[in-house]
Scaffold this active site. Structure first.
Site, PDB file in Angstrom:
ATOM      1  N   ARG A  83      89.318 -61.200 -41.259  1.00 36.53           N
ATOM      2  CA  ARG A  83      89.078 -60.856 -42.650  1.00 36.53           C
ATOM      3  C   ARG A  83      90.420 -60.642 -43.347  1.00 36.53           C
ATOM      4  O   ARG A  83      91.088 -59.640 -43.112  1.00 36.53           O
ATOM      5  CB  ARG A  83      88.207 -59.600 -42.745  1.00 36.53           C
ATOM      6  N   HIS A 115      80.364 -58.449 -47.506  1.00 37.07           N
ATOM      7  CA  HIS A 115      80.303 -59.837 -47.968  1.00 37.07           C
ATOM      8  C   HIS A 115      78.930 -60.116 -48.584  1.00 37.07           C
ATOM      9  O   HIS A 115      77.899 -59.778 -47.995  1.00 37.07           O
ATOM     10  CB  HIS A 115      80.494 -60.805 -46.808  1.00 37.07           C
ATOM     11  N   ASN A 136      83.521 -62.017 -53.996  1.00 38.16           N
ATOM     12  CA  ASN A 136      82.374 -62.147 -53.104  1.00 38.16           C
ATOM     13  C   ASN A 136      82.110 -60.859 -52.322  1.00 38.16           C
ATOM     14  O   ASN A 136      81.209 -60.809 -51.495  1.00 38.16           O
ATOM     15  CB  ASN A 136      82.617 -63.313 -52.124  1.00 38.16           C
ATOM     16  N   ASN A 145      75.385 -52.210 -44.249  1.00 36.94           N
ATOM     17  CA  ASN A 145      76.159 -53.418 -43.983  1.00 36.94           C
ATOM     18  C   ASN A 145      76.172 -53.769 -42.501  1.00 36.94           C
ATOM     19  O   ASN A 145      76.049 -54.939 -42.125  1.00 36.94           O
ATOM     20  CB  ASN A 145      77.590 -53.224 -44.489  1.00 36.94           C
ATOM     21  N   GLU A 153      71.148 -61.184 -42.042  1.00 42.07           N
ATOM     22  CA  GLU A 153      72.064 -62.329 -42.077  1.00 42.07           C
ATOM     23  C   GLU A 153      71.993 -63.125 -40.768  1.00 42.07           C
ATOM     24  O   GLU A 153      72.055 -64.364 -40.785  1.00 42.07           O
ATOM     25  CB  GLU A 153      73.492 -61.852 -42.326  1.00 42.07           C
TER      26      GLU A 153
END
Length: 259
Positions: A83, A115, A136, A145, A153
């Site tokens: 990252r 993200h 973003n 998260n 995700e």
């Protein structure tokens, strides 16, 4: 008025609109990231940014993207890379947050740099680093998260792999209560109170979710299912403006949820 920014010929070839101001006002934004058209209804001050792996509408006031669209396929998926946070080079410095604005936020607010377009979904492409651009990114509750949002995700990626097809995703923040600001930020901004996500397939299946930023790590994302109509009402966006019929089928079972 909105500004339409294109990056590289591939993105330009997938976009057609009547002019810079028309993406949110009167024209149609065409990009393969959006199934049945990109969301409409975002403020006219939003900048529409189109990159190879996502399209987003960045809000000059909140410094957050009102919506982000991306398309996950088996070929785009890879192992998460590093990252390397960076400000959006296509936005004026006054329109976006910088890495320094997030300093001290995890300890003070219990948030991560979350993200909206996930890194792992595009680590199989040469453009994975674009997910780390701060337009973003949002300050998202750490437990959310790292817990239910991350698991959802993962299911997006699994869906694309199992069906050997594309998962079309729309996502964005909600601002339904006032949240503490980032303690070191020197730009006016607003921290989201919740997040929404809508996952769809080309064959007419869809599932929608809303999760509070304070959601616990143990939350079952299936318990956060809502209707597309609820997402539209709470986000004040029309998510599928080119969809001719609303006879969509439920996708949630394919994402691991019980009927």
């Amino acid at each position: 008025m909105p500004i339409l920014r294109l990056f590289a010929a591939a993105a330009a070839a997938s976009l057609a609109c009547a002019g810079p101001a028309s993406a949110q006002v009167g024209g149609e934004l065409h990009t393969f990231h959006c199934l049945h058209g990109c969301p409409i209804g975002a403020p006219a001050i939003d900048d529409i940014v189109v990159r190879e792996i996502y399209t987003l509408a960045s809000n000059d006031l909140t410094k957050m993207a009102d919506w982000v669209a991306y398309r996950v396929t088996p070929a785009t998926i890879g192992k998460s890379a590093e990252r390397d946070w960076q400000p959006d080079p296509w936005l004026d410095p006054a329109e976006t947050l910088e890495e320094a604005d997030y300093v001290g936020a995890p300890a003070a607010l219990g948030v991560d740099r979350g993200h909206q377009t996930p890194l792992a979904a595009f680590s199989g492409t040469p453009f994975a680093a674009d997910t780390n651009i701060l337009s973003n990114i949002t300050p998202q509750g750490s437990a959310l998260n790292q817990g239910p949002w991350n698991r959802l995700e993962e299911r997006e990626r699994t869906l694309a792999q199992l069906e050997n097809g594309a998962a079309y995703v729309l996502t964005g923040p909600l601002f339904e209560r006032v949240m503490p600001p980032l303690p070191k930020a020197d730009e006016r901004h607003r921290v989201p109170s919740a997040y929404w996500k809508v996952i769809a397939t080309a064959d007419g299946r869809v599932a929608a979710f809303i999760m509070d930023t304070a959601a616990p790590r143990t939350l079952d994302y299936c318990a956060a299912r809502v209707t597309v109509e609820e997402v539209e009402l709470r986000s004040r966006l029309a998510l599928f403006p080119r969809l001719r019929t609303r006879t969509l089928r439920d996708l949630s079972q394919s994402l691991g949820c019980r009927p």
